[in-house]
Design a protein around this motif. Structure first.
Motif, PDB file in Angstrom:
ATOM      1  N   ARG A   6       0.838  -1.207   0.000  1.00  0.00           N
ATOM      2  CA  ARG A   6       0.000   0.000   0.000  1.00  0.00           C
ATOM      3  C   ARG A   6       0.872   1.255   0.000  1.00  0.00           C
ATOM      4  NH1 ARG A   6      -4.202   2.822  -0.249  1.00  0.00           N
ATOM      5  NH2 ARG A   6      -5.156   4.024   1.421  1.00  0.00           N
ATOM      6  N   THR A  60       2.232   1.751  -3.430  1.00  0.00           N
ATOM      7  CA  THR A  60       1.186   2.247  -4.321  1.00  0.00           C
ATOM      8  C   THR A  60       0.892   3.726  -4.051  1.00  0.00           C
ATOM      9  OG1 THR A  60       0.215   0.040  -4.447  1.00  0.00           O
ATOM     10  CG2 THR A  60      -1.206   1.895  -5.060  1.00  0.00           C
ATOM     11  N   ASP A 109       3.391   5.897  -5.594  1.00  0.00           N
ATOM     12  CA  ASP A 109       3.565   5.649  -7.023  1.00  0.00           C
ATOM     13  C   ASP A 109       4.923   5.017  -7.305  1.00  0.00           C
ATOM     14  OD1 ASP A 109       2.904   5.552  -9.726  1.00  0.00           O
ATOM     15  OD2 ASP A 109       3.821   7.514 -10.124  1.00  0.00           O
TER      16      ASP A 109
END
Length: 164
Positions: A62, A65, A68
């Motif tokens: 997470r 993510t 990025d």
């Protein structure tokens, strides 16, 4: 991926911190911002980032993510013992691309994978990664030359350098 398994780097806790801090700094994000994005207290995030407690792979992915970054490179950085690897792949998503290629290879080769000789695989991957490293070095030289010419236009008679 062997995170948490027998191939894990002996310093994996330190690598978690270096990996996450490196990615966070690369993206210019402060710990309180990450804590808020993850719905954690600042202290809980800092403990996670410093590798305290159990490895939470879901949270690690997470974070990647949210920043990025390449989630596969983030996990691989822990396995190979190179926190910098995650940063190096954050923009080009090298490991995600490699995983997609492996998925396609699995679909094409299917059960024939079982018969592949390990020595052949080692030689093939070594040759591939040597070629990739050579290409990366050449690309870096082109960029460095372009930057030198941009900063010192008198070195090449003026004008913009040509792209290779």
């Amino acid at each position: 991926m062997v995170v948490g398994g027998s191939h894990r780097s002996p310093n994996w806790r330190a690598h978690i911190g270096a990996t996450l801090k490196g990615l966070r700094r690369l993206r210019n994000v402060r710990p309180p911002q990450m804590a808020e994005r993850l719905h954690l207290s600042i202290r809980a995030y800092e403990n996670f980032e410093n590798g305290k407690g159990r490895l939470n792979v879901e949270r690690l992915l997470r974070v990647a993510t949210l920043l990025d970054a390449d989630p596969y490179a983030t996990l691989t950085a822990l396995d190979v013992g190179s926190p910098e690897f995650a940063q190096r792949c954050a923009n080009n998503k090298l490991m995600s691309i490699l995983m997609l290629a492996l998925r396609d290879f699995d679909r094409k080769a299917q059960d024939a994978i079982v018969g592949l000789d390990p020595l052949f695989l080692m030689k093939a991957f070594s040759a591939f990664f040597d070629q990739l490293a050579e290409h990366a070095a050449e690309q870096q030289e082109v960029i460095a030359r372009w930057q030198r010419l941009r900063d010192n236009p008198d070195e090449d008679g003026g004008g913009e350098p040509e792209a290779d």
